[in-house]
Design a protein around this motif. Sequence first.
Motif, PDB file in Angstrom:
ATOM      1  N   ALA B 107       0.879  -1.169   0.000  1.00  0.00           N
ATOM      2  CA  ALA B 107       0.000   0.000   0.000  1.00  0.00           C
ATOM      3  C   ALA B 107       0.916   1.219   0.000  1.00  0.00           C
ATOM      4  CB  ALA B 107      -0.892  -0.021   1.244  1.00  0.00           C
ATOM      5  N   PRO B 108       0.373   2.408  -0.264  1.00  0.00           N
ATOM      6  CA  PRO B 108       1.237   3.602  -0.203  1.00  0.00           C
ATOM      7  C   PRO B 108       1.975   3.655   1.132  1.00  0.00           C
ATOM      8  CG  PRO B 108      -0.920   4.175  -1.093  1.00  0.00           C
ATOM      9  CD  PRO B 108      -1.012   2.735  -0.653  1.00  0.00           C
ATOM     10  N   LEU B 109       3.289   3.841   1.079  1.00  0.00           N
ATOM     11  CA  LEU B 109       4.087   3.862   2.307  1.00  0.00           C
ATOM     12  C   LEU B 109       3.925   5.202   3.012  1.00  0.00           C
ATOM     13  CD1 LEU B 109       7.388   2.296   0.917  1.00  0.00           C
ATOM     14  CD2 LEU B 109       5.803   1.214   2.531  1.00  0.00           C
ATOM     15  N   THR B 110       3.914   5.146   4.329  1.00  0.00           N
ATOM     16  CA  THR B 110       3.976   6.389   5.095  1.00  0.00           C
ATOM     17  C   THR B 110       5.362   6.973   4.905  1.00  0.00           C
ATOM     18  OG1 THR B 110       2.404   5.592   6.722  1.00  0.00           O
ATOM     19  CG2 THR B 110       3.869   7.366   7.413  1.00  0.00           C
ATOM     20  N   GLU B 111       5.423   8.156   4.317  1.00  0.00           N
ATOM     21  CA  GLU B 111       6.727   8.742   3.998  1.00  0.00           C
ATOM     22  C   GLU B 111       7.298   9.409   5.238  1.00  0.00           C
ATOM     23  OE1 GLU B 111       5.689  11.041   0.581  1.00  0.00           O
ATOM     24  OE2 GLU B 111       5.257   9.224  -0.543  1.00  0.00           O
ATOM     25  N   ASP B 112       7.830   8.559   6.111  1.00  0.00           N
ATOM     26  CA  ASP B 112       8.337   9.074   7.377  1.00  0.00           C
ATOM     27  C   ASP B 112       9.856   9.034   7.442  1.00  0.00           C
ATOM     28  OD1 ASP B 112       8.733   6.368   7.506  1.00  0.00           O
ATOM     29  OD2 ASP B 112       7.501   6.027   9.278  1.00  0.00           O
ATOM     30  N   GLY B 113      10.483   8.623   6.350  1.00  0.00           N
ATOM     31  CA  GLY B 113      11.944   8.606   6.352  1.00  0.00           C
ATOM     32  C   GLY B 113      12.547   7.546   7.245  1.00  0.00           C
ATOM     33  N   LYS B 114      11.734   6.587   7.691  1.00  0.00           N
ATOM     34  CA  LYS B 114      12.250   5.518   8.553  1.00  0.00           C
ATOM     35  C   LYS B 114      12.138   4.185   7.826  1.00  0.00           C
ATOM     36  CE  LYS B 114      10.844   7.972  12.704  1.00  0.00           C
ATOM     37  NZ  LYS B 114       9.685   8.182  13.561  1.00  0.00           N
ATOM     38  N   TYR B 115      13.266   3.524   7.721  1.00  0.00           N
ATOM     39  CA  TYR B 115      13.332   2.283   6.944  1.00  0.00           C
ATOM     40  C   TYR B 115      12.813   1.158   7.833  1.00  0.00           C
ATOM     41  CZ  TYR B 115      15.384  -0.560   3.177  1.00  0.00           C
ATOM     42  OH  TYR B 115      15.589  -1.390   2.108  1.00  0.00           O
ATOM     43  N   GLY B 116      11.523   0.946   7.795  1.00  0.00           N
ATOM     44  CA  GLY B 116      10.893  -0.070   8.638  1.00  0.00           C
ATOM     45  C   GLY B 116      10.532  -1.304   7.832  1.00  0.00           C
ATOM     46  N   PRO B 117       9.784  -2.207   8.445  1.00  0.00           N
ATOM     47  CA  PRO B 117       9.475  -3.494   7.786  1.00  0.00           C
ATOM     48  C   PRO B 117       8.689  -3.345   6.482  1.00  0.00           C
ATOM     49  CG  PRO B 117       8.377  -3.289   9.945  1.00  0.00           C
ATOM     50  CD  PRO B 117       9.332  -2.147   9.843  1.00  0.00           C
ATOM     51  N   LEU B 118       7.815  -2.342   6.380  1.00  0.00           N
ATOM     52  CA  LEU B 118       7.045  -2.195   5.144  1.00  0.00           C
ATOM     53  C   LEU B 118       7.936  -1.707   4.010  1.00  0.00           C
ATOM     54  CD1 LEU B 118       3.724  -0.614   6.515  1.00  0.00           C
ATOM     55  CD2 LEU B 118       4.167  -2.998   5.904  1.00  0.00           C
ATOM     56  N   THR B 119       8.873  -0.824   4.348  1.00  0.00           N
ATOM     57  CA  THR B 119       9.813  -0.343   3.334  1.00  0.00           C
ATOM     58  C   THR B 119      10.709  -1.496   2.887  1.00  0.00           C
ATOM     59  OG1 THR B 119       9.776   1.850   4.342  1.00  0.00           O
ATOM     60  CG2 THR B 119      11.617   1.373   2.864  1.00  0.00           C
ATOM     61  N   GLU B 120      11.168  -2.263   3.871  1.00  0.00           N
ATOM     62  CA  GLU B 120      12.036  -3.398   3.540  1.00  0.00           C
ATOM     63  C   GLU B 120      11.290  -4.396   2.646  1.00  0.00           C
ATOM     64  OE1 GLU B 120      14.120  -5.181   6.848  1.00  0.00           O
ATOM     65  OE2 GLU B 120      14.244  -7.086   5.769  1.00  0.00           O
ATOM     66  N   ALA B 121      10.041  -4.663   2.982  1.00  0.00           N
ATOM     67  CA  ALA B 121       9.259  -5.604   2.174  1.00  0.00           C
ATOM     68  C   ALA B 121       9.091  -5.077   0.750  1.00  0.00           C
ATOM     69  CB  ALA B 121       7.886  -5.832   2.812  1.00  0.00           C
ATOM     70  N   ALA B 122       8.920  -3.754   0.618  1.00  0.00           N
ATOM     71  CA  ALA B 122       8.766  -3.179  -0.717  1.00  0.00           C
ATOM     72  C   ALA B 122      10.055  -3.310  -1.520  1.00  0.00           C
ATOM     73  CB  ALA B 122       8.348  -1.714  -0.605  1.00  0.00           C
ATOM     74  N   VAL B 123      11.196  -3.128  -0.831  1.00  0.00           N
ATOM     75  CA  VAL B 123      12.477  -3.286  -1.526  1.00  0.00           C
ATOM     76  C   VAL B 123      12.642  -4.738  -1.983  1.00  0.00           C
ATOM     77  CG1 VAL B 123      14.995  -3.234  -1.243  1.00  0.00           C
ATOM     78  CG2 VAL B 123      13.588  -1.351  -0.364  1.00  0.00           C
ATOM     79  N   ARG B 124      12.299  -5.690  -1.106  1.00  0.00           N
ATOM     80  CA  ARG B 124      12.349  -7.102  -1.494  1.00  0.00           C
ATOM     81  C   ARG B 124      11.473  -7.363  -2.718  1.00  0.00           C
ATOM     82  NH1 ARG B 124      14.350 -10.751   2.145  1.00  0.00           N
ATOM     83  NH2 ARG B 124      14.934  -9.837   4.147  1.00  0.00           N
ATOM     84  N   ASN B 125      10.297  -6.797  -2.664  1.00  0.00           N
ATOM     85  CA  ASN B 125       9.346  -6.995  -3.756  1.00  0.00           C
ATOM     86  C   ASN B 125       9.906  -6.441  -5.064  1.00  0.00           C
ATOM     87  OD1 ASN B 125       6.928  -7.886  -4.776  1.00  0.00           O
ATOM     88  ND2 ASN B 125       5.883  -5.931  -4.404  1.00  0.00           N
ATOM     89  N   PHE B 126      10.527  -5.264  -4.958  1.00  0.00           N
ATOM     90  CA  PHE B 126      11.130  -4.670  -6.158  1.00  0.00           C
ATOM     91  C   PHE B 126      12.261  -5.553  -6.667  1.00  0.00           C
ATOM     92  CE2 PHE B 126      14.263  -2.176  -8.395  1.00  0.00           C
ATOM     93  CZ  PHE B 126      13.486  -1.486  -9.308  1.00  0.00           C
ATOM     94  N   GLN B 127      13.101  -6.006  -5.732  1.00  0.00           N
ATOM     95  CA  GLN B 127      14.237  -6.844  -6.145  1.00  0.00           C
ATOM     96  C   GLN B 127      13.757  -8.118  -6.828  1.00  0.00           C
ATOM     97  OE1 GLN B 127      16.052  -6.995  -2.220  1.00  0.00           O
ATOM     98  NE2 GLN B 127      17.769  -5.707  -2.901  1.00  0.00           N
ATOM     99  N   THR B 128      12.720  -8.718  -6.275  1.00  0.00           N
ATOM    100  CA  THR B 128      12.175  -9.936  -6.879  1.00  0.00           C
ATOM    101  C   THR B 128      11.686  -9.655  -8.295  1.00  0.00           C
ATOM    102  OG1 THR B 128      11.499 -10.677  -4.688  1.00  0.00           O
ATOM    103  CG2 THR B 128      10.475 -11.783  -6.578  1.00  0.00           C
ATOM    104  N   GLY B 129      10.921  -8.571  -8.426  1.00  0.00           N
ATOM    105  CA  GLY B 129      10.356  -8.238  -9.727  1.00  0.00           C
ATOM    106  C   GLY B 129      11.419  -7.883 -10.744  1.00  0.00           C
ATOM    107  N   ALA B 130      12.506  -7.259 -10.264  1.00  0.00           N
ATOM    108  CA  ALA B 130      13.555  -6.809 -11.191  1.00  0.00           C
ATOM    109  C   ALA B 130      14.595  -7.894 -11.430  1.00  0.00           C
ATOM    110  CB  ALA B 130      14.230  -5.549 -10.635  1.00  0.00           C
ATOM    111  N   GLY B 131      14.458  -9.032 -10.772  1.00  0.00           N
ATOM    112  CA  GLY B 131      15.404 -10.131 -10.962  1.00  0.00           C
ATOM    113  C   GLY B 131      16.744  -9.897 -10.288  1.00  0.00           C
ATOM    114  N   ILE B 132      16.754  -9.048  -9.257  1.00  0.00           N
ATOM    115  CA  ILE B 132      18.003  -8.796  -8.533  1.00  0.00           C
ATOM    116  C   ILE B 132      18.213  -9.932  -7.536  1.00  0.00           C
ATOM    117  CG2 ILE B 132      19.164  -7.230  -6.925  1.00  0.00           C
ATOM    118  CD1 ILE B 132      17.480  -4.960  -8.185  1.00  0.00           C
TER     119      ILE B 132
END
Lengths: 246, 650
Positions: B107-132
């Motif tokens: 869902a839209p991330l709360t833009e709080d500048g804190k790298y929390g579990p939702l941000t981390e999950a989004a990065v994982r999701n991006f990496q998976t999708g991009a084949g990283i």
Amino acid sequence: MILRLVIADGRQTPAVAESVELSADGTLTGWRSVSPAGVGWFTGKLPAPELTALQALIEAVTPTSPPHPVPRPGAAEEVLELPATGPVSIAGLTPASAPAPTPASAPADADSLDGGVDGAGAWARLAEASRQLIERLTDFPRAAVAVDVASPTTARLVHRGTDPLRLDLGTVAVRVTAWRGYYEPAGDWTGPVTGPAEVEAGPGWTYDLPIERAPDDTTVHLAVNFAVLSGSTKVPVQARFTPVPK
Amino acid sequence: MSDIAAQRVLKPQDTPDVNTLGPDPRILLAAGNAAMARMLPGAPAGAALGELGQFAGNAQVARFVGQPPAPGGGAPPAPGGGVTSGAHGDSVQDLQVELSRLQASAAPLTEDGKYGPLTEAAVRNFQTGAGIVPVTGVADPVTKAQIDAAFAALPAPVRVVLASGATGTDVGFAQQKLNAVGASPRLIINAIFDGPMLGAVIAYEIAALHRFPTATVDAAMWTALDSGVKGGFLAPEGAGGTQVEQNTTSGTANSLGTQVAGTSLHPFTGVGGLTGGPAVHELQQKLNTAGASPALKDDGAFGPKTLAALRAFQTGRVPPLPATGTADKATWDALDVASPGSLTGAVDRQWTEVVGGATYSMVGAEGSHYSWEIQKTRMLVTAKVTFVGPPPPGAWFGYVPATWNQYQGVDAASGNSLPIDFQMTSGGGGDANQVKVLTGSGRANAGEWYLADPDAKNTIPHEFGHLIGLQDEYQLHPGDYVRVTGHEPPVGDTTGPAGAPAPATAPTPATIATQLQTAMVARSSAGALAATVTAGVRPGAFAQRIVQEYATLATTTVPAVPGVVGPPSVPGKPAVTLTGDLLFDLNAALPDDTDRYETIQVLSYSSGSVMGDQSRVSDPHDHGAQPRHLGEFMAILGRALGGTWEAKRR
Ligand SMILES: [Zn+2]
């Protein structure tokens, strides 16, 4: 009626909508929507000394023009009515906010707070006394419901007063807040409870609500939202239990 | 015993990254529209433009010509290494913006500048999708470069050509952007290409595009508006593709309450005023800068030497000020001219605000009292409070830094930076704020806080904001909203209630305006709610058309009404002459109840920040303490240290 005060704040859910009315013979009546001392109807008779003190405060403001205080950010609406004045907004009017009596040499300004001989101070004192009257009212429950903790896993609605009232418990929201030491937060739970859509509560009536067990070393506060039925009107209320932590 | 539903909720305590997306999300996009063209390429040439200017209204042309270019994207440098769980700062906030827009987050991330579990999950999701590989959840340089590239490749918003009479969301966005480049008077964001918008379009064509007016917002004009002003479009965010309005930057935010005319920001200091503390430090520093001889010891104590120096300063003015030994408004005004900067300061801010059509204030002894000190390694802002009643819980003092200590001042030119720390202290004296501590729970206001407030974690930082002069950011008129937030009022809902059974029967703004006036005459907040919220009116452009229509109605006087004990309890109201300003009138005519609050809510504008009504409005993009809330302290740093300071997440 010699005095009526209504305090209202629609930003809260349920809304704060508290009233008190005082008659010349000392009869006190009113309604509480959000209160730790019970919600519902209250009626009683003020002891003569208290009535006399209030009458003196009312007389003190009568020759003065009403104040126009500007409340602090977030303040609730507070409207005081006297037969002589009609509705007067007193939100923001406190003894601290009222300027000191104007020196006799200063020019009088009919529109300003002072409006006469120590007008602002007199109005501020009456405002404070009126607010206290809304609290005093809860000493005289007629048909009201309060809440307290019956066991670590049970909140209990309790009837207070002499007359029955009808409740809608179809949608009850219970909030439990646990405190440790001096108001250190120790947990916060909310839960809906579904009960009967209409129930009559009279003297001796209680109704138990299951709550989450808070840690043993904490003091539990409750806020229970339900509705009181008045004729065909459903009035949202919040009964509270907020003891000072051990 | 009654049934109990299973979904008891343990409320998360201070979890970063919480998704707080509400039904009406807004975004302040930090890194969109990367290519920033200069909006106004020089002054218009030729007498012909001057003649056209008369056609469009000279005032508007003058405003447009004088408009400076919009600030650039201001994207901070990319992090050197990997950004990982627990990291924080502007770079994390930019990452959150990108991940939401790339729909990598759930869902839209709360833009709080804190790298929390939702941000981390989004990065994982991006990496998976991009084949990283491996999928780490860490925004390492390779991942970040791919995120940046994917974000840069997002399609630009598709714009339609607008002509007079057009309606819809894009009209609203064009109105926002015309406001942002200086349309005067401001356009109401009503999503109708009406007469005032026509004037603004023509003026912009002449003054900024240097062309013969076409009276349309065509591709060239959209290009200019979009490159000059950030935001102003809808974009899908999160995996669910929630359409989120991207806030349109406009002007420089001033989140402070409106200073009472004629008041000083300095407390009376010296004889008959404050004789110790930050105000005296400031006085001594400024007297020294102004040439006190011998130089005063900067000890914060108003003694005979400081008194003598103050009197010397007063008599040394041309014409001289009375040598009272009191730093009053006139003396401080002169000192501020002679010595603009200091390392310590005390503020006594007298201010008002209009919220929900009602005026509130912090004036007299109840003004906002705060002080600041520029130390070697940080700037410290303090609000001292005299707590009246039971002592305040210790936790309150921790809630202030938890919300407010997120930023640093950065001077881009010099590269200097300084963390800005906030603290609330308990103490007395003429430079303290008065707060009454009440037992039990209830809704706090600036001067009354509840011991058992279950939301104290949010309440105290909000009320602290008032103690440092910040105003509320909910239920505002459009002009106040843009001033305090620095972005245009959102376009929101443009179509209004669908009506039943067919759109043809849908109530018009004029009908609703009349219904509202009828409700006010009847003192019926239920009637006002029925005409608006219940009928399907939501915040935004359509609601503003109601506000406009209401202003055209003949006004009337509503007689006084006595209070009702109830239930429901209803406050009495004095007679009120309706003004045509819908928010003022709803406040004056209707009782302060839930129906009135909800009615005003859809007809006004609210932010989701710490100074908004957090219990009613959530917004992942304008959330918590924002850089705009530190604007005053950035200006102070500039005066004291030189340079141009900006608040950045740290
Ligand atoms: Zn506030």
